[in-house]
Design a protein around this motif. Structure first.
Motif, PDB file in Angstrom:
ATOM      1  N   CYS A 114       0.851  -1.183   0.000  1.00 52.66           N
ATOM      2  CA  CYS A 114       0.000   0.000   0.000  1.00 52.66           C
ATOM      3  C   CYS A 114       0.893   1.241   0.000  1.00 52.66           C
ATOM      4  O   CYS A 114       2.106   1.140   0.190  1.00 52.66           O
ATOM      5  N   THR A 115       0.299   2.401  -0.199  1.00 53.44           N
ATOM      6  CA  THR A 115       1.080   3.631  -0.287  1.00 53.44           C
ATOM      7  C   THR A 115       1.455   4.197   1.075  1.00 53.44           C
ATOM      8  O   THR A 115       2.296   5.080   1.167  1.00 53.44           O
ATOM      9  N   GLU A 116       0.833   3.706   2.142  1.00 49.43           N
ATOM     10  CA  GLU A 116       1.136   4.167   3.500  1.00 49.43           C
ATOM     11  C   GLU A 116       2.411   3.503   4.012  1.00 49.43           C
ATOM     12  O   GLU A 116       2.769   2.401   3.586  1.00 49.43           O
ATOM     13  N   ASP A 117       3.103   4.158   4.953  1.00 45.28           N
ATOM     14  CA  ASP A 117       4.290   3.551   5.563  1.00 45.28           C
ATOM     15  C   ASP A 117       3.924   2.421   6.525  1.00 45.28           C
ATOM     16  O   ASP A 117       4.709   1.510   6.737  1.00 45.28           O
ATOM     17  N   SER A 118       2.750   2.518   7.114  1.00 43.68           N
ATOM     18  CA  SER A 118       2.274   1.455   8.003  1.00 43.68           C
ATOM     19  C   SER A 118       0.763   1.355   7.880  1.00 43.68           C
ATOM     20  O   SER A 118       0.089   2.310   7.490  1.00 43.68           O
ATOM     21  N   MET A 119       0.252   0.199   8.210  1.00 45.55           N
ATOM     22  CA  MET A 119      -1.174  -0.047   8.076  1.00 45.55           C
ATOM     23  C   MET A 119      -1.576  -1.180   9.002  1.00 45.55           C
ATOM     24  O   MET A 119      -0.782  -2.075   9.286  1.00 45.55           O
ATOM     25  N   THR A 120      -2.810  -1.142   9.469  1.00 50.66           N
ATOM     26  CA  THR A 120      -3.353  -2.213  10.295  1.00 50.66           C
ATOM     27  C   THR A 120      -4.369  -2.982   9.468  1.00 50.66           C
ATOM     28  O   THR A 120      -5.262  -2.392   8.876  1.00 50.66           O
ATOM     29  N   TRP A 121      -4.199  -4.295   9.442  1.00 53.89           N
ATOM     30  CA  TRP A 121      -5.149  -5.178   8.782  1.00 53.89           C
ATOM     31  C   TRP A 121      -5.938  -5.863   9.888  1.00 53.89           C
ATOM     32  O   TRP A 121      -5.358  -6.397  10.831  1.00 53.89           O
ATOM     33  N   TYR A 122      -7.265  -5.847   9.798  1.00 52.97           N
ATOM     34  CA  TYR A 122      -8.099  -6.458  10.822  1.00 52.97           C
ATOM     35  C   TYR A 122      -9.160  -7.335  10.172  1.00 52.97           C
ATOM     36  O   TYR A 122      -9.513  -7.146   9.006  1.00 52.97           O
ATOM     37  N   GLY A 123      -9.647  -8.300  10.944  1.00 55.51           N
ATOM     38  CA  GLY A 123     -10.678  -9.179  10.403  1.00 55.51           C
ATOM     39  C   GLY A 123     -10.923 -10.356  11.312  1.00 55.51           C
ATOM     40  O   GLY A 123     -10.836 -10.240  12.540  1.00 55.51           O
ATOM     41  N   THR A 124     -11.192 -11.486  10.692  1.00 58.11           N
ATOM     42  CA  THR A 124     -11.559 -12.678  11.460  1.00 58.11           C
ATOM     43  C   THR A 124     -10.750 -13.891  11.046  1.00 58.11           C
ATOM     44  O   THR A 124     -10.240 -13.966   9.932  1.00 58.11           O
ATOM     45  N   ILE A 125     -10.678 -14.825  11.983  1.00 53.85           N
ATOM     46  CA  ILE A 125     -10.185 -16.170  11.711  1.00 53.85           C
ATOM     47  C   ILE A 125     -11.363 -17.077  12.055  1.00 53.85           C
ATOM     48  O   ILE A 125     -11.868 -17.034  13.176  1.00 53.85           O
ATOM     49  N   ALA A 126     -11.828 -17.832  11.071  1.00 58.38           N
ATOM     50  CA  ALA A 126     -13.068 -18.586  11.248  1.00 58.38           C
ATOM     51  C   ALA A 126     -12.844 -20.085  11.128  1.00 58.38           C
ATOM     52  O   ALA A 126     -12.097 -20.564  10.281  1.00 58.38           O
ATOM     53  N   GLU A 127     -13.551 -20.804  12.009  1.00 59.95           N
ATOM     54  CA  GLU A 127     -13.615 -22.259  11.986  1.00 59.95           C
ATOM     55  C   GLU A 127     -15.094 -22.596  11.880  1.00 59.95           C
ATOM     56  O   GLU A 127     -15.812 -22.574  12.880  1.00 59.95           O
ATOM     57  N   GLY A 128     -15.549 -22.795  10.656  1.00 63.92           N
ATOM     58  CA  GLY A 128     -16.977 -23.023  10.438  1.00 63.92           C
ATOM     59  C   GLY A 128     -17.765 -21.777  10.799  1.00 63.92           C
ATOM     60  O   GLY A 128     -17.503 -20.691  10.307  1.00 63.92           O
ATOM     61  N   GLU A 129     -18.722 -21.918  11.709  1.00 63.53           N
ATOM     62  CA  GLU A 129     -19.566 -20.797  12.136  1.00 63.53           C
ATOM     63  C   GLU A 129     -18.911 -19.965  13.231  1.00 63.53           C
ATOM     64  O   GLU A 129     -19.354 -18.863  13.527  1.00 63.53           O
ATOM     65  N   ASN A 130     -17.869 -20.487  13.874  1.00 65.33           N
ATOM     66  CA  ASN A 130     -17.186 -19.782  14.965  1.00 65.33           C
ATOM     67  C   ASN A 130     -16.036 -18.950  14.421  1.00 65.33           C
ATOM     68  O   ASN A 130     -15.341 -19.372  13.498  1.00 65.33           O
ATOM     69  N   SER A 131     -15.821 -17.786  15.030  1.00 66.42           N
ATOM     70  CA  SER A 131     -14.714 -16.945  14.584  1.00 66.42           C
ATOM     71  C   SER A 131     -14.164 -16.120  15.750  1.00 66.42           C
ATOM     72  O   SER A 131     -14.846 -15.904  16.744  1.00 66.42           O
ATOM     73  N   VAL A 132     -12.927 -15.687  15.581  1.00 65.37           N
ATOM     74  CA  VAL A 132     -12.286 -14.767  16.514  1.00 65.37           C
ATOM     75  C   VAL A 132     -11.808 -13.569  15.699  1.00 65.37           C
ATOM     76  O   VAL A 132     -11.595 -13.657  14.499  1.00 65.37           O
ATOM     77  N   GLN A 133     -11.637 -12.437  16.382  1.00 62.86           N
ATOM     78  CA  GLN A 133     -11.200 -11.222  15.715  1.00 62.86           C
ATOM     79  C   GLN A 133      -9.700 -11.055  15.893  1.00 62.86           C
ATOM     80  O   GLN A 133      -9.174 -11.189  16.999  1.00 62.86           O
ATOM     81  N   ALA A 134      -9.006 -10.753  14.799  1.00 62.90           N
ATOM     82  CA  ALA A 134      -7.558 -10.614  14.831  1.00 62.90           C
ATOM     83  C   ALA A 134      -7.137  -9.422  13.991  1.00 62.90           C
ATOM     84  O   ALA A 134      -7.835  -9.018  13.065  1.00 62.90           O
ATOM     85  N   ALA A 135      -5.974  -8.871  14.330  1.00 63.27           N
ATOM     86  CA  ALA A 135      -5.410  -7.745  13.577  1.00 63.27           C
ATOM     87  C   ALA A 135      -3.904  -7.932  13.442  1.00 63.27           C
ATOM     88  O   ALA A 135      -3.263  -8.522  14.310  1.00 63.27           O
ATOM     89  N   VAL A 136      -3.359  -7.421  12.345  1.00 59.73           N
ATOM     90  CA  VAL A 136      -1.924  -7.511  12.060  1.00 59.73           C
ATOM     91  C   VAL A 136      -1.430  -6.119  11.720  1.00 59.73           C
ATOM     92  O   VAL A 136      -2.036  -5.424  10.901  1.00 59.73           O
ATOM     93  N   ARG A 137      -0.321  -5.722  12.310  1.00 56.82           N
ATOM     94  CA  ARG A 137       0.284  -4.429  11.986  1.00 56.82           C
ATOM     95  C   ARG A 137       1.329  -4.642  10.909  1.00 56.82           C
ATOM     96  O   ARG A 137       2.186  -5.537  11.020  1.00 56.82           O
ATOM     97  N   MET A 138       1.249  -3.861   9.833  1.00 62.05           N
ATOM     98  CA  MET A 138       2.173  -3.988   8.717  1.00 62.05           C
ATOM     99  C   MET A 138       2.969  -2.684   8.575  1.00 62.05           C
ATOM    100  O   MET A 138       2.412  -1.593   8.666  1.00 62.05           O
ATOM    101  N   THR A 139       4.285  -2.806   8.379  1.00 60.81           N
ATOM    102  CA  THR A 139       5.134  -1.652   8.107  1.00 60.81           C
ATOM    103  C   THR A 139       6.020  -1.970   6.905  1.00 60.81           C
ATOM    104  O   THR A 139       6.279  -3.131   6.598  1.00 60.81           O
ATOM    105  N   ARG A 140       6.492  -0.917   6.259  1.00 59.67           N
ATOM    106  CA  ARG A 140       7.387  -1.119   5.113  1.00 59.67           C
ATOM    107  C   ARG A 140       8.752  -1.548   5.563  1.00 59.67           C
ATOM    108  O   ARG A 140       9.234  -1.317   6.578  1.00 59.67           O
TER     109      ARG A 140
END
Length: 140
Positions: A114-140
């Motif tokens: 991406c064009t930013e120096d850093s960015m946060t990616w967020y979303g879910t990790i799912a096992e069938g109908e169950n899921s947890v929320q997770a985020a990853v910090r990305m830097t160049r």
């Protein structure tokens, strides 16, 4: 009605149709409360009994990062990871984690540039109908 006024209304309607969805999506993602998300790194993170860990503290664009998930009593052969950018709309990226032994899943995620120096990616990790929320910090 005057032709100039008609043209102005049409131009405004077209402009709103193109710009408004992006503005609304950006406003929605800007208000995401990351305190509810498991911020992934080399330190084990736990949410609802699910433990998640990366092999690096931060992700870098186009560089693979290994993710390992311990999901007690899981029955699925794979987990689905879905992430989207917080600071910039880059769509949703999806990854699959494979079961390497009972209740343990592993895989790689490769985040786009991406064009930013850093960015946060967020979303879910799912096992069938169950899921947890997770985020990853990305830097160049």
């Amino acid at each position: 009605m005057n032709n100039k006024v008609k043209f102005l209304f049409i131009a405004l309607a077209l402009g709103a149709g193109f710009l408004l969805p992006n503005l609304l999506n950006k406003a929605k993602t800007m208000h995401v409360d990351l305190s509810e998300y498991c911020m992934l790194s080399t330190k084990l993170c736990e949410q609802d009994g699910v433990k998640i860990q990366l092999n690096k503290d931060r992700a870098h664009p186009l560089m693979p990062v290994e993710i390992q998930v311990f999901w007690p009593n899981a029955e699925a052969e794979q987990l689905l990871v879905s992430l989207q950018g917080k600071e910039m709309d880059m769509g949703v990226v999806k990854y699959q984690l494979d079961m390497i032994k009972p209740n343990v899943y592993q895989g790689e995620i490769i985040l786009p540039v991406c064009t930013e120096d850093s960015m946060t990616w967020y979303g879910t990790i799912a096992e069938g109908e169950n899921s947890v929320q997770a985020a990853v910090r990305m830097t160049r």
